[in-house]
Write a protein that holds these residues in place. Structure first.
Motif, PDB file in Angstrom:
ATOM      1  N   ILE A   4      34.554  -6.683 -25.902  1.00  0.00           N
ATOM      2  CA  ILE A   4      33.055  -6.425 -26.585  1.00  0.00           C
ATOM      3  C   ILE A   4      32.299  -5.821 -25.499  1.00  0.00           C
ATOM      4  O   ILE A   4      31.587  -4.941 -25.623  1.00  0.00           O
ATOM      5  CB  ILE A   4      32.607  -7.826 -27.221  1.00  0.00           C
ATOM      6  N   ILE A   5      32.327  -6.347 -24.418  1.00  0.00           N
ATOM      7  CA  ILE A   5      31.114  -6.153 -23.471  1.00  0.00           C
ATOM      8  C   ILE A   5      31.062  -4.812 -22.944  1.00  0.00           C
ATOM      9  O   ILE A   5      30.235  -3.859 -22.104  1.00  0.00           O
ATOM     10  CB  ILE A   5      31.314  -6.978 -22.198  1.00  0.00           C
ATOM     11  N   ARG A   7      32.257  -2.565 -25.138  1.00  0.00           N
ATOM     12  CA  ARG A   7      31.816  -1.098 -26.668  1.00  0.00           C
ATOM     13  C   ARG A   7      30.171  -1.304 -26.199  1.00  0.00           C
ATOM     14  O   ARG A   7      29.537  -0.127 -26.267  1.00  0.00           O
ATOM     15  CB  ARG A   7      32.542  -2.131 -27.264  1.00  0.00           C
ATOM     16  N   LEU A   8      29.185  -2.354 -26.089  1.00  0.00           N
ATOM     17  CA  LEU A   8      28.139  -2.594 -25.443  1.00  0.00           C
ATOM     18  C   LEU A   8      27.928  -1.957 -24.547  1.00  0.00           C
ATOM     19  O   LEU A   8      26.841  -0.714 -24.118  1.00  0.00           O
ATOM     20  CB  LEU A   8      28.635  -4.163 -25.663  1.00  0.00           C
ATOM     21  N   LYS A   9      28.196  -1.979 -23.003  1.00  0.00           N
ATOM     22  CA  LYS A   9      27.972  -0.592 -21.969  1.00  0.00           C
ATOM     23  C   LYS A   9      28.523   0.828 -22.663  1.00  0.00           C
ATOM     24  O   LYS A   9      27.712   1.372 -21.993  1.00  0.00           O
ATOM     25  CB  LYS A   9      29.382  -0.937 -21.160  1.00  0.00           C
ATOM     26  N   VAL A  11      27.972   1.779 -25.464  1.00  0.00           N
ATOM     27  CA  VAL A  11      26.614   1.986 -26.366  1.00  0.00           C
ATOM     28  C   VAL A  11      25.451   1.927 -25.774  1.00  0.00           C
ATOM     29  O   VAL A  11      24.238   2.498 -26.239  1.00  0.00           O
ATOM     30  CB  VAL A  11      26.765   0.352 -27.229  1.00  0.00           C
ATOM     31  N   PHE A  12      25.268   1.459 -24.842  1.00  0.00           N
ATOM     32  CA  PHE A  12      24.072   1.627 -24.038  1.00  0.00           C
ATOM     33  C   PHE A  12      24.051   1.929 -22.827  1.00  0.00           C
ATOM     34  O   PHE A  12      23.114   2.915 -23.008  1.00  0.00           O
ATOM     35  CB  PHE A  12      24.401   0.269 -23.749  1.00  0.00           C
TER      36      PHE A  12
END
Length: 88
Positions: A4-5, A7-9, A11-12
């Motif tokens: 999840i982290i 993927r968030l990286k 995305v940002f």
């Protein structure tokens, strides 16, 4: 949790790159041409994105400028503009 982290990286990072492209695109299409035009002493029209050279009203109407100081300044500006214009 680390997936999840990760993927968030991504995305940002993607949002950051997209915003950089948008900012440089805006500056390249609107801001930098306007600055170049105004640096030359011309007028920038943001609606049509046109760089236009100002024309004296006295040249259009044929009227004389009653104030001597203003007439001399207008004449000097017109001569400078004519000198800068490329020969046909």
């Amino acid at each position: 949790m680390s997936r999840i982290i990760d993927r968030l990286k991504l995305v940002f990072l993607g949002a950051f790159v997209l915003s950089l492209v948008a900012i440089f695109g805006y500056h390249g299409y609107y801001v930098w041409p306007a600055e170049r035009c105004e640096a030359q002493g011309d007028w920038w029209d943001p609606d049509g994105r046109v760089c236009a050279r100002p024309v004296l009203i006295s040249d259009i109407t044929g009227r004389t400028i009653p104030e001597r100081k203003a007439a001399e300044a207008a004449k000097a500006r017109a001569e400078a503009a004519a000198a800068e214009a490329p020969a046909p």
